[in-house]
Design an enzyme around this catalytic site. Structure first.
Site, PDB file in Angstrom:
ATOM      1  N   HIS A  14      41.888  35.522  37.032  1.00 34.84           N
ATOM      2  CA  HIS A  14      43.242  35.335  36.515  1.00 34.84           C
ATOM      3  C   HIS A  14      43.182  34.402  35.310  1.00 34.84           C
ATOM      4  CE1 HIS A  14      47.402  34.165  36.032  1.00 34.84           C
ATOM      5  NE2 HIS A  14      47.691  35.297  36.653  1.00 34.84           N
ATOM      6  N   GLU A  35      46.179  42.192  32.166  1.00 31.61           N
ATOM      7  CA  GLU A  35      47.165  41.119  32.081  1.00 31.61           C
ATOM      8  C   GLU A  35      47.003  40.402  30.746  1.00 31.61           C
ATOM      9  OE1 GLU A  35      48.351  40.231  36.468  1.00 31.61           O
ATOM     10  OE2 GLU A  35      47.304  38.555  35.553  1.00 31.61           O
TER      11      GLU A  35
HETATM   12  P1  13P Z   1      54.426  36.554  35.745  1.00 34.49           P
HETATM   13  O1  13P Z   1      54.910  37.861  36.311  1.00 34.49           O
HETATM   14  O2  13P Z   1      55.174  35.375  36.253  1.00 34.49           O
HETATM   15  O3  13P Z   1      54.355  36.595  34.233  1.00 34.49           O
HETATM   16  O4  13P Z   1      52.921  36.358  36.261  1.00 34.49           O
HETATM   17  C1  13P Z   1      52.082  37.478  36.221  1.00 34.49           C
HETATM   18  C2  13P Z   1      50.794  37.188  36.802  1.00 34.49           C
HETATM   19  O5  13P Z   1      50.184  36.144  36.592  1.00 34.49           O
HETATM   20  C3  13P Z   1      50.224  38.223  37.690  1.00 34.49           C
HETATM   21  O6  13P Z   1      48.913  37.920  38.040  1.00 34.49           O
END
Ligand code: 13P
Length: 268
Positions: A97, A169
């Site tokens: 992450h 992401e």
């Molecule tokens: P948000 O949806 O709060 O932007 O976070 C996304 C996330 O970190 C998923 O791993």
């Protein structure tokens, strides 16, 4: 056809007592929805894992860790191992992450070792990939994604690749005011599938699930999940209340029906 996924990472929120309440609330909201066609996961903080797993019980909502160590045991103060996650009822583990890369110095070399141990421990790794705002501005997003993807999966045979979930992401869209546009997400997911095809073969490209995370909410989620190469939504803030996650799950269930209908039409 790839099974769609709805997942949420709670980050450093929702302690054990609230985790049990969240689970009860979510299961009540899902009672009338047929979720059998999709996979669902919740990633609580470590101290909430047992409570969450007990409260979700035999329901189709699985739990997972937000991180783990690359060794099974040893002198690693403050760390949590894959066998501990399994013992706490986890089926998934999130790796790479962006908050861990940014604040805790994680690298994709460490991620590679964690992916290997997770797979050997029967945990499904959810491997995050994403470019920074600067890399996006420089037009290097796909190059960065390729390097991350290949590093995380180095040493794994092609046949194992579909056992992971890849989470695109974009680092500039996490915890911010806006998700990436559907056009931008579609282009990156297409690029990721091309990278898989080129380096890991057609089977890995066709079967590996690519999910999107970064400021997803019940409004923007509908367009994003309808993109052909998007196989799931990975949500932070908008799913920290059971009501929000239930809405996301509804979108993913509807998209699964739509995608399977269009596949049937295409092959008829
Ligand atoms: P948000 O949806 O709060 O932007 O976070 C996304 C996330 O970190 C998923 O791993």
């Amino acid at each position: 056809m790839r099974r769609l996924v709805a997942g949420t990472g709670w980050k450093m929120n929702i302690g054990a007592a609230d985790a049990a309440r969240y689970a009860t609330d979510l299961l009540r909201r899902l009672a009338k929805l047929d979720c059998t066609a999709i996979d669902m996961f919740v990633l609580p903080p470590f101290t909430s894992l047992h409570a969450a797993a007990a409260a979700f019980g035999e329901s189709p909502v699985a739990t997972g860790g937000q991180n783990m160590h690359w060794e099974e045991s040893g002198g690693w103060t403050g760390e949590i191992s894959a066998p501990m996650l399994v013992e706490a009822g986890c089926r998934y583990v999130e790796l790479a992450h962006s908050e861990r890369l940014q604040h805790f110095g994680e690298t994709y070399e460490l991620v590679r070792r964690k992916v290997d141990l997770a797979l050997r421990s029967s945990l499904t790794p959810i491997i995050c990939l994403g470019e920074t705002a600067l890399e996006k501005r420089e037009g290097r997003a796909d190059e960065v994604l390729a390097a991350q993807l290949l590093a995380a999966l180095a040493g794994q045979p092609d046949a194992r690749v579909p056992d992971v979930i890849l989470a695109y992401e974009p680092r500039w869209a996490i915890g911010t005011a806006q998700a990436a546009s559907p056009e931008y997400v579609a282009a990156r997911h297409r690029a990721l599938r091309d990278i898989l095809r080129q380096h890991r073969g057609p089977d890995a490209a066709e079967r590996t699930r690519l999910i999107y995370g970064g400021s997803v909410d019940p409004e923007n989620g509908k367009d994003i999940i309808s993109i052909a190469d998007v196989d799931g939504l990975f949500v932070g803030r908008a799913a920290w209340k059971a009501e929000g996650f239930a809405k996301i799950i509804e979108l993913v269930v509807a998209a699964a029906q739509g995608k399977s209908a269009s596949l049937t039409a295409a092959t008829a």
